[in-house]
Design an enzyme around this catalytic site. Sequence first.
Site, PDB file in Angstrom:
ATOM      1  N   TYR A  62     -16.722   0.359 -41.237  1.00 21.04           N
ATOM      2  CA  TYR A  62     -16.500  -1.042 -40.898  1.00 21.04           C
ATOM      3  C   TYR A  62     -17.468  -1.945 -41.651  1.00 21.04           C
ATOM      4  O   TYR A  62     -18.449  -1.482 -42.247  1.00 21.04           O
ATOM      5  CB  TYR A  62     -16.658  -1.252 -39.387  1.00 21.04           C
ATOM      6  CG  TYR A  62     -18.095  -1.278 -38.913  1.00 21.04           C
ATOM      7  CD1 TYR A  62     -18.721  -2.486 -38.618  1.00 21.04           C
ATOM      8  CD2 TYR A  62     -18.838  -0.111 -38.768  1.00 21.04           C
ATOM      9  CE1 TYR A  62     -20.042  -2.531 -38.188  1.00 21.04           C
ATOM     10  CE2 TYR A  62     -20.148  -0.144 -38.342  1.00 21.04           C
ATOM     11  CZ  TYR A  62     -20.756  -1.352 -38.045  1.00 21.04           C
ATOM     12  OH  TYR A  62     -22.067  -1.386 -37.633  1.00 21.04           O
ATOM     13  N   LYS A 120     -21.770   2.940 -43.302  1.00 15.59           N
ATOM     14  CA  LYS A 120     -21.535   2.041 -42.169  1.00 15.59           C
ATOM     15  C   LYS A 120     -20.339   2.571 -41.390  1.00 15.59           C
ATOM     16  O   LYS A 120     -19.223   2.053 -41.470  1.00 15.59           O
ATOM     17  CB  LYS A 120     -21.306   0.614 -42.666  1.00 15.59           C
ATOM     18  CG  LYS A 120     -21.572  -0.457 -41.598  1.00 15.59           C
ATOM     19  CD  LYS A 120     -21.663  -1.835 -42.217  1.00 15.59           C
ATOM     20  CE  LYS A 120     -21.828  -2.916 -41.171  1.00 15.59           C
ATOM     21  NZ  LYS A 120     -23.131  -2.878 -40.496  1.00 15.59           N
ATOM     22  N   GLU A 142     -35.508   1.076 -39.029  1.00 13.80           N
ATOM     23  CA  GLU A 142     -34.854  -0.232 -38.979  1.00 13.80           C
ATOM     24  C   GLU A 142     -34.640  -0.573 -37.517  1.00 13.80           C
ATOM     25  O   GLU A 142     -35.293   0.006 -36.642  1.00 13.80           O
ATOM     26  CB  GLU A 142     -33.540  -0.217 -39.760  1.00 13.80           C
ATOM     27  CG  GLU A 142     -32.566   0.874 -39.343  1.00 13.80           C
ATOM     28  CD  GLU A 142     -31.325   0.941 -40.218  1.00 13.80           C
ATOM     29  OE1 GLU A 142     -30.970  -0.082 -40.814  1.00 13.80           O
ATOM     30  OE2 GLU A 142     -30.712   2.027 -40.286  1.00 13.80           O
ATOM     31  N   LEU A 198     -29.435   1.736 -43.087  1.00 13.80           N
ATOM     32  CA  LEU A 198     -28.333   0.989 -43.681  1.00 13.80           C
ATOM     33  C   LEU A 198     -28.875   0.078 -44.771  1.00 13.80           C
ATOM     34  O   LEU A 198     -29.868  -0.624 -44.561  1.00 13.80           O
ATOM     35  CB  LEU A 198     -27.626   0.156 -42.618  1.00 13.80           C
ATOM     36  CG  LEU A 198     -26.438  -0.667 -43.134  1.00 13.80           C
ATOM     37  CD1 LEU A 198     -25.288   0.247 -43.556  1.00 13.80           C
ATOM     38  CD2 LEU A 198     -25.966  -1.650 -42.081  1.00 13.80           C
TER      39      LEU A 198
END
Length: 295
Positions: free
Chosen positions: A35, A149, A181, A205
């Site tokens: 996505y 993702k 993160e 990511l």
Amino acid sequence: MTIYDRILTEDDFIHQDELRYPFEERGLQFGDGIYEVIRVYNGKFYLLKEHVERLYRSAAAVKINVPYTQEEMYDHLKRLLELNKVESDAKVYLQITRGSAPRNHAFPKDTAANLYAYVKDLPRPTDLIAGGVHTITHEDVRWDWCYIKSLNLLPNVMAKQAAEELNCYEAVLHKDGEVTECSSSNVYMVKNGKVYTHPAKKNILHGCVRMRVEAFCDSQNIDFVEESFKVEDLQYADELFLSSSTSEIMPILKVDHLQIGDGNPGAVTRLLQQRYEEEAGISPEASIFSNQKAQ
């Protein structure tokens, strides 16, 4: 009364042919999909190219055949905005799954991918961007391929919920004490005028806004250091901030019970926020600076 307060009747059962959403959809049953969330300002996409390119990288990594070329994808997404007459701030959610097929862990043969996309109004969180947020720390228990993702977000959801239950905005994730993160954003530490963040490896990511933060730093002669730091290092941070398509560049004022710096958004964060607003085409009326919301 809810459906759980009574005995189900025959009318509560639906034949599979009546479902509008395929019940044997691999995204639903396996999280077998990818996505993107793309920001829109004043009816125009921000970082569209970066998001679409990452979408195709994620698809290649999990061997999903996207049914359109990148150029066709640009056209379809722009058409989505046109059909919805989008003129304000919004977001587009785009999801591609491996398709609908009888449930089997192995890839189905000759099954077309499913693509879903929608647009939703999303005003800028200007109060939080200007004033800063509080966060918690949380163990990073996600899989090792976070650069994809994918739809497999349950660990992220649990971390975000842990933050929510403590009235915090985000969870700063760490693995063996090393900050990676956040649950839905990248995170940065400012020390002695330098911006530190975890290297763009497979375990985080590679955020589209993260790439722009690096470019903004370069344009302002700020050292952007891809070097991980520890949770224990946060006590020495001058500033801390996070970034994502929906959070933009957001100051972090507190992590757990630890105040960051003097407890106010810092000068480096403010400078990067200004560059973000300039590049994104934020109108003076909507700027956190012209509104005098920034401290």
